[in-house]
Design a protein around this motif. Structure first.
Motif, PDB file in Angstrom:
ATOM      1  N   ASP A  70      -2.361   8.617  -7.275  1.00  0.00           N
ATOM      2  CA  ASP A  70      -2.994   7.329  -7.594  1.00  0.00           C
ATOM      3  C   ASP A  70      -2.886   7.175  -9.158  1.00  0.00           C
ATOM      4  OD1 ASP A  70      -4.403   5.161  -7.699  1.00  0.00           O
ATOM      5  OD2 ASP A  70      -5.425   5.801  -6.434  1.00  0.00           O
ATOM      6  N   CYS A 122      -1.977  11.188   0.465  1.00  0.00           N
ATOM      7  CA  CYS A 122      -3.040  10.263   0.156  1.00  0.00           C
ATOM      8  C   CYS A 122      -3.820  10.718  -0.762  1.00  0.00           C
ATOM      9  CB  CYS A 122      -3.519  10.948   1.819  1.00  0.00           C
ATOM     10  SG  CYS A 122      -2.937  11.825   2.571  1.00  0.00           S
ATOM     11  N   SER A 123      -3.440  10.354  -1.632  1.00  0.00           N
ATOM     12  CA  SER A 123      -3.937  10.612  -3.155  1.00  0.00           C
ATOM     13  C   SER A 123      -4.990   9.325  -3.290  1.00  0.00           C
ATOM     14  CB  SER A 123      -2.750  10.814  -4.216  1.00  0.00           C
ATOM     15  OG  SER A 123      -2.478   9.600  -4.283  1.00  0.00           O
ATOM     16  N   PHE A 124      -5.430   8.450  -2.293  1.00  0.00           N
ATOM     17  CA  PHE A 124      -5.551   7.765  -2.737  1.00  0.00           C
ATOM     18  C   PHE A 124      -7.562   7.476  -2.241  1.00  0.00           C
ATOM     19  CE2 PHE A 124      -1.490   6.335  -1.579  1.00  0.00           C
ATOM     20  CZ  PHE A 124      -1.487   5.928  -3.049  1.00  0.00           C
ATOM     21  N   GLU A 125      -8.149   6.819  -2.919  1.00  0.00           N
ATOM     22  CA  GLU A 125     -10.251   6.985  -3.032  1.00  0.00           C
ATOM     23  C   GLU A 125      -9.764   5.965  -1.484  1.00  0.00           C
ATOM     24  OE1 GLU A 125     -12.761   8.477  -4.266  1.00  0.00           O
ATOM     25  OE2 GLU A 125     -10.993   9.354  -6.110  1.00  0.00           O
ATOM     26  N   ILE A 143      -7.556   0.459   1.888  1.00  0.00           N
ATOM     27  CA  ILE A 143      -7.132   2.014   2.023  1.00  0.00           C
ATOM     28  C   ILE A 143      -7.203   1.701   3.639  1.00  0.00           C
ATOM     29  CG2 ILE A 143      -6.798   4.640   2.401  1.00  0.00           C
ATOM     30  CD1 ILE A 143      -5.237   3.288   0.102  1.00  0.00           C
ATOM     31  N   VAL A 176       0.894  -1.514   0.214  1.00  0.00           N
ATOM     32  CA  VAL A 176       0.258   0.295   0.329  1.00  0.00           C
ATOM     33  C   VAL A 176       0.945   0.998  -0.079  1.00  0.00           C
ATOM     34  CG1 VAL A 176      -1.235   1.244   0.886  1.00  0.00           C
ATOM     35  CG2 VAL A 176      -1.901  -1.553   1.198  1.00  0.00           C
ATOM     36  N   HIS A 197      -4.811   5.993 -10.890  1.00  0.00           N
ATOM     37  CA  HIS A 197      -6.174   5.876 -11.375  1.00  0.00           C
ATOM     38  C   HIS A 197      -6.422   6.718 -11.524  1.00  0.00           C
ATOM     39  CE1 HIS A 197      -5.454   1.398  -8.880  1.00  0.00           C
ATOM     40  NE2 HIS A 197      -6.823   1.435 -10.069  1.00  0.00           N
ATOM     41  N   ASN A 223     -10.041  13.706  -1.662  1.00  0.00           N
ATOM     42  CA  ASN A 223      -9.482  12.281  -1.032  1.00  0.00           C
ATOM     43  C   ASN A 223      -8.451  12.899   0.714  1.00  0.00           C
ATOM     44  OD1 ASN A 223     -10.198  10.773  -2.523  1.00  0.00           O
ATOM     45  ND2 ASN A 223      -8.538  10.094  -3.926  1.00  0.00           N
TER      46      ASN A 223
END
Ligand code: PLP
Length: 468
Positions: free
Chosen positions: A114, A445-448, A453, A106, A116, A374
């Motif tokens: 991220d 902290c860019s993740f959905e 997470i 992770v 995505h 996010n």
């Protein structure tokens, strides 16, 4: 002092002494102009300055509001100015980067957003169309200084920010790091003194180590991010050849320095004839309505080499960046032809088509919104669970939180504990060689928000709360 600085100072006081609590709506530009007697332009400049400092934020069609972290202070380094005669950060960075490469990790320690959120489908379409056309691979028209059409588009974007630019000022490079490294190599000889921010992107430390440069560092200023007084002292006492600074969405801490300070830095650089390599690879990831100005805007004597890339907006895999090299263009091209040669021809061609279309701006707007959302979610969760024992520095741009751990926790040890559990984070020794500043981490902290997470964040939180 400019009128806008006077006004910004006055408003800052109102925010800091609590007269305007968090989320209070500020008077509209017009109302403020009436109250203060200043012109609309002066009020707008003052508001933009406060926004860049993270004290206020703007909402489209609703105006300006006092930011939640308006009272956030920037962690201050222990020393005033330090000379770091021997830098040995390369092997630490190498081991670290190797350790976080696996796909099952992770990637809270990653420097990239991220994936995505990057590479929009329109861009993929353009790349795949071009990949089928023989002409797209013609390297001759993409050799240094790089694809002319792409340089023209980049030059236009500078012009739109009020920076007169010609395509010939720009050199396309293999990513932002290549632009930074080539610039530093062009401007220095082994043994020269360079000035870095005390806590800074490890690429700067690595470049200094590789080129055999003497490094002086500037501490962060608790309020403004950049310590102008210390800067003035250093350049008076040391023969600094080049500064390498990051003043917008600074990595790793996250602050953006105000226009007022940028203006004063440019003035001092001009007076002392010192070059600045400006790392601005996060320039597009601001949250408010206005993109912060770069130091290139304030440059007086062609002393600023502004470096940026598409890595944080479209994907680091493209490996396309650039430097506003100006009169150093030819020297940088010489160095390129001896090392990385050029960025990929196919990708340069694809970027011409995508970046010149309306799809690029649309993508940037969406990306900024998602990153802001996010990061906000991460920040709320961490504040709820770690607010008692950690200090969380949250600035309105980019996708990093900078976290101060309790003093008994070494960030390297925490990283080692978590990497075994397949969770990465970026410990402060990667960014700061002083032993006194080893209790911070940078969290991506860019993740959905997903169960994976949240689970990883919970493990991170527990590791801190139960640290022996
Ligand atoms: C502050 C900073 N500068 C430069 C770079 C290098 O960017 P690029 O991937 O375009 O080489 C990075 C990448 O993480 C970065 O964080």
């Amino acid at each position: 002092m400019y009128k806008s600085e006077q006004l910004a100072q006055h408003l800052r006081r109102l925010i800091e002494n609590g007269s305007w609590p968090v989320h209070t709506r500020l008077p509209s530009l017009r109302e403020q102009a009436e109250i203060s007697g200043f012109s609309l332009m002066t009020v707008m400049n003052a508001y933009q300055d406060l926004e860049a400092q993270g004290l206020i934020y703007s909402k489209e069609k609703s105006g300006y509001f006092v930011a939640e972290n308006a009272k956030t202070q920037i962690p201050q380094s222990a020393t005033i100015v330090s000379l770091n005669p021997k830098i040995e950060i390369n092997s630490l960075v190498f081991k670290y980067l190797k350790s976080i490469q696996s796909k099952d990790i992770v990637p809270f320690g990653s420097a990239f957003p991220d994936h995505h959120l990057l590479t929009p489908s329109k861009l993929l379409q353009v790349v795949s169309q071009m990949a089928r056309d023989q002409k797209s691979y013609d390297q001759t028209t993409n050799l240094p200084p790089g694809n002319l059409a792409l340089r023209k588009i980049i030059a236009q974007r500078y012009c739109m920010q009020g920076i007169p630019t010609d395509a010939d000022d720009i050199v396309i490079t293999s990513g932002g790091l290549d632009a930074l490294n080539l610039s530093l190599q062009a401007l220095t000889r082994p043994g020269d003194y360079i000035l870095l921010q005390q806590t800074t992107f490890y690429g700067a430390w690595q470049a200094a180590e590789r080129l055999g440069l003497k490094v002086i560092t500037l501490p962060e200023h608790a309020k403004y991010g950049f310590d102008l007084e210390a800067f003035e002292q250093v350049i008076q006492h040391y023969p600094i050849k080049v500064c390498w600074f990051m003043l917008n969405a600074q990595n790793p801490i996250g602050f953006t320095v105000s226009d007022e300070i940028k203006y004063k830095i440019a003035k001092l650089l001009h007076e002392h004839k010192i070059y600045l390599i400006e790392d601005d690879v996060y320039e597009e990831l601001f949250y408010g309505m206005h993109k912060p100005l770069s130091m290139k805007y304030f440059d007086r004597g062609n002393l600023v080499l502004h470096c940026s890339s598409f890595s944080k907006t479209l994907g680091a895999g493209f490996r396309v960046g650039w430097v506003y090299a100006g009169k150093y263009s030819e020297q940088i091209q010489h160095l390129q032809l001896m090392s990385t040669i050029s960025a990929n021809a196919l990708i340069q061609n694809a970027l011409v088509e995508f970046v010149s279309s309306h799809h690029y701006e649309k993508h940037l707007r969406l990306l900024r919104r998602r990153l802001e959302k996010n990061k906000k979610r991460f920040a709320q969760y961490l504040k709820q669970h770690l607010g008692q024992c950690c200090e969380i520095y949250n600035f309105p741009s980019g996708y990093f939180l900078w976290i101060k751990l309790p003093l008994h926790i070494s960030s390297l040890e925490l990283y080692q504990k978590l990497i075994i559990k397949h969770i990465s984070l970026a410990p402060s020794p990667l960014f700061n060689v002083l032993e006194t500043n080893q209790h911070y981490i940078r969290l991506n902290c860019s993740f959905e928000w997903t169960s994976r997470i949240q689970d990883a964040l919970d493990q991170f939180i527990q590791s801190i709360l139960n640290f022996p």
